[in-house]
Design a protein around this motif. Structure first.
Motif, short mmCIF file in Angstrom:
data_model
loop_
_atom_site.label_atom_id
_atom_site.label_comp_id
_atom_site.label_asym_id
_atom_site.label_seq_id
_atom_site.Cartn_x
_atom_site.Cartn_y
_atom_site.Cartn_z
N VAL A 81 5.73 21.56 14.99
CA VAL A 81 6.94 21.50 15.79
C VAL A 81 8.12 21.84 14.90
CG1 VAL A 81 8.41 20.03 17.20
CG2 VAL A 81 5.94 19.77 17.31
N LEU A 82 8.98 22.73 15.37
CA LEU A 82 10.17 23.11 14.62
C LEU A 82 11.38 22.30 15.09
CD1 LEU A 82 9.78 26.99 14.48
CD2 LEU A 82 9.25 25.33 12.72
N ILE A 83 12.42 22.29 14.29
CA ILE A 83 13.59 21.49 14.58
C ILE A 83 14.34 22.00 15.81
CG2 ILE A 83 15.22 22.75 13.14
CD1 ILE A 83 16.13 19.89 12.16
N TYR A 95 10.22 6.97 24.00
CA TYR A 95 10.85 6.03 23.07
C TYR A 95 11.88 6.79 22.25
CZ TYR A 95 6.43 3.88 24.24
OH TYR A 95 5.35 3.38 24.92
N ARG A 96 13.04 6.15 22.04
CA ARG A 96 14.11 6.81 21.32
C ARG A 96 14.66 5.89 20.22
NH1 ARG A 96 14.89 8.44 26.66
NH2 ARG A 96 14.83 10.70 26.90
N VAL A 97 15.09 6.53 19.13
CA VAL A 97 15.72 5.81 18.03
C VAL A 97 17.00 6.57 17.69
CG1 VAL A 97 15.51 5.13 15.62
CG2 VAL A 97 13.53 5.01 17.11
N TRP A 98 18.13 5.87 17.68
CA TRP A 98 19.40 6.47 17.32
C TRP A 98 19.64 6.22 15.84
CZ3 TRP A 98 18.17 4.60 21.99
CH2 TRP A 98 18.50 5.38 23.10
N VAL A 99 19.95 7.28 15.11
CA VAL A 99 20.10 7.22 13.66
C VAL A 99 21.54 7.60 13.31
CG1 VAL A 99 19.25 8.15 11.47
CG2 VAL A 99 17.69 7.87 13.38
N SER A 100 22.09 6.95 12.29
CA SER A 100 23.46 7.24 11.85
C SER A 100 23.51 8.61 11.17
CB SER A 100 23.94 6.17 10.88
OG SER A 100 23.20 6.23 9.69
N GLY A 101 24.72 9.07 10.91
CA GLY A 101 24.91 10.36 10.25
C GLY A 101 24.30 10.40 8.86
N LEU A 105 21.35 12.99 7.46
CA LEU A 105 21.43 13.75 6.21
C LEU A 105 20.25 13.44 5.30
CD1 LEU A 105 25.20 13.68 5.28
CD2 LEU A 105 23.82 15.65 5.91
N ALA A 106 19.86 12.18 5.26
CA ALA A 106 18.70 11.81 4.43
C ALA A 106 17.44 12.51 4.95
CB ALA A 106 18.51 10.30 4.45
N TYR A 107 17.30 12.58 6.26
CA TYR A 107 16.12 13.24 6.83
C TYR A 107 16.15 14.74 6.58
CZ TYR A 107 12.63 14.70 10.17
OH TYR A 107 11.54 15.28 10.75
N LYS A 115 15.83 1.43 7.23
CA LYS A 115 16.21 0.50 8.29
C LYS A 115 17.72 0.46 8.53
CE LYS A 115 15.05 -4.17 9.73
NZ LYS A 115 14.37 -5.40 9.32
N ARG A 116 18.51 0.58 7.50
CA ARG A 116 19.96 0.49 7.69
C ARG A 116 20.53 1.73 8.36
NH1 ARG A 116 22.54 1.49 1.71
NH2 ARG A 116 21.25 3.26 1.26
N HIS A 117 19.77 2.84 8.42
CA HIS A 117 20.23 4.05 9.09
C HIS A 117 20.02 3.98 10.60
CE1 HIS A 117 19.59 6.37 5.11
NE2 HIS A 117 20.82 5.85 5.17
#
Length: 129
Positions: A81-83, A95-101, A105-107, A115-117
């Protein structure tokens, strides 16, 4: 541009079912208009059939892409799977997960999302989902 073979279609739907679960059936049976999967230069595209008729006018070597690029088929027969498919798969995912900015960037730079993201998560996510 060619249609997918049976093995490729099976591999594609197994991978999509891994991410979106039973919502993978929505891709095939849509109410608004018929959609199809095609391979252009080892990349799998998902687009409406009316666009298929327009894309067949172009020569195979001149056609770069059409529709939404879901991923690519490797030479060993696997599907990656591509971005570019993420916004499309996000609509269908159960299922959804909201991640900070900072987590995004880390991903992007190939690090783990810690966990803190994580800003919030959808309810009733099973373990290891």
């Amino acid at each position: 541009m060619r249609s997918l073979k049976k093995e490729e279609m099976k591999t594609l739907f197994e991978k999509l079912a891994h991410y979106v679960g039973s919502n993978a059936e929505v891709l095939v049976s849509r109410d608004d208009e018929a959609h199809c999967f095609r391979i252009i230069k080892n990349k799998v595209y998902y687009f409406p059939s009316r666009l298929l008729n327009q894309a067949q006018v172009f020569h195979r070597k001149n056609l770069m892409g059409a529709g939404i690029c879901l991923g690519k088929m490797t030479h060993s027969g696997q599907f990656h799977v591509l971005i570019s498919a993420l916004p499309f798969l996000a609509q269908l995912s159960p299922y959804r997960v909201w991640v900070s900015g900072a987590g995004e960037l880390a991903y992007v730079y190939r690090s783990h999302v810690i966990k803190r993201h994580v800003i919030r998560m959808s309810d009733d996510i099973p373990a290891n989902a």
